[in-house]
Design a protein around this motif. Structure first.
Motif, PDB file in Angstrom:
ATOM      1  N   THR A  15       0.893  -1.218  -0.078  1.00 52.72           N
ATOM      2  CA  THR A  15      -0.137  -0.087   0.277  1.00 52.72           C
ATOM      3  C   THR A  15       1.028   1.217   0.035  1.00 52.72           C
ATOM      4  OG1 THR A  15       0.019  -0.135   2.445  1.00 52.72           O
ATOM      5  CG2 THR A  15      -1.968  -1.000   1.271  1.00 52.72           C
ATOM      6  N   GLU A  38      -5.311 -10.155  -8.886  1.00 52.90           N
ATOM      7  CA  GLU A  38      -6.218  -9.479  -8.999  1.00 52.90           C
ATOM      8  C   GLU A  38      -5.654  -8.066  -9.498  1.00 52.90           C
ATOM      9  OE1 GLU A  38      -9.269 -10.915  -9.814  1.00 52.90           O
ATOM     10  OE2 GLU A  38      -8.776 -12.598  -9.007  1.00 52.90           O
ATOM     11  N   PRO A  40      -5.529  -3.731  -8.717  1.00 53.05           N
ATOM     12  CA  PRO A  40      -5.069  -2.786  -7.368  1.00 53.05           C
ATOM     13  C   PRO A  40      -6.731  -2.182  -7.073  1.00 53.05           C
ATOM     14  CG  PRO A  40      -4.490  -1.670  -9.614  1.00 53.05           C
ATOM     15  CD  PRO A  40      -5.215  -2.923  -9.916  1.00 53.05           C
ATOM     16  N   SER A  41      -6.585  -1.975  -5.736  1.00 45.46           N
ATOM     17  CA  SER A  41      -7.675  -1.244  -4.982  1.00 45.46           C
ATOM     18  C   SER A  41      -6.879   0.518  -5.202  1.00 45.46           C
ATOM     19  CB  SER A  41      -8.027  -1.477  -3.604  1.00 45.46           C
ATOM     20  OG  SER A  41      -8.598  -2.711  -3.835  1.00 45.46           O
ATOM     21  N   VAL A  42      -7.981   1.341  -5.319  1.00 49.16           N
ATOM     22  CA  VAL A  42      -7.412   2.777  -5.437  1.00 49.16           C
ATOM     23  C   VAL A  42      -8.618   3.650  -4.913  1.00 49.16           C
ATOM     24  CG1 VAL A  42      -6.859   4.634  -7.095  1.00 49.16           C
ATOM     25  CG2 VAL A  42      -6.197   2.419  -7.769  1.00 49.16           C
ATOM     26  N   THR A  43      -7.793   4.509  -4.082  1.00 53.54           N
ATOM     27  CA  THR A  43      -8.774   5.413  -3.281  1.00 53.54           C
ATOM     28  C   THR A  43      -8.141   6.851  -3.358  1.00 53.54           C
ATOM     29  OG1 THR A  43     -10.193   5.842  -1.309  1.00 53.54           O
ATOM     30  CG2 THR A  43      -8.117   5.098  -0.888  1.00 53.54           C
ATOM     31  N   VAL A  51      -3.050   3.605  -3.212  1.00 52.04           N
ATOM     32  CA  VAL A  51      -3.166   2.224  -3.778  1.00 52.04           C
ATOM     33  C   VAL A  51      -2.727   1.221  -2.915  1.00 52.04           C
ATOM     34  CG1 VAL A  51      -2.643   1.099  -6.155  1.00 52.04           C
ATOM     35  CG2 VAL A  51      -2.275   3.731  -5.908  1.00 52.04           C
ATOM     36  N   GLN A  53      -2.129  -3.292  -3.570  1.00 52.69           N
ATOM     37  CA  GLN A  53      -2.014  -4.100  -4.694  1.00 52.69           C
ATOM     38  C   GLN A  53      -1.407  -5.473  -3.817  1.00 52.69           C
ATOM     39  OE1 GLN A  53      -2.116  -4.531  -8.163  1.00 52.69           O
ATOM     40  NE2 GLN A  53      -2.271  -6.555  -7.369  1.00 52.69           N
TER      41      GLN A  53
END
Length: 66
Positions: A15, A38, A40-43, A51, A53
């Motif tokens: 992160t 999968e 990444p998650s992003v906010t 991010v 990952q």
């Protein structure tokens, strides 16, 4: 290699802010043989993009990532 190098876990979530340092850490994980798990998650935290990952160590018999 059957286990990750240097005692690293088989599953990790990296992160940080979406910057060169974060992308370098992901690249280093891939260079050791890990694969992306999968997407990444992003906010956005109000100031910057953050991010997350996940990376995994492949199991024996898994196809190598392209």
């Amino acid at each position: 290699m059957k286990a990750p190098p240097d005692g690293l876990p088989v599953y990790r979530v990296l992160t940080g802010p979406d910057d060169v340092a974060f992308r370098r850490r992901v690249g280093e994980a891939l260079a050791t043989g890990c694969r992306l798990h999968e997407g990444p998650s992003v906010t956005f935290d109000g100031d910057r993009v953050v991010v997350a990952q996940a990376v995994v160590w492949p199991r024996a018999g898994d196809a190598p990532s392209a």
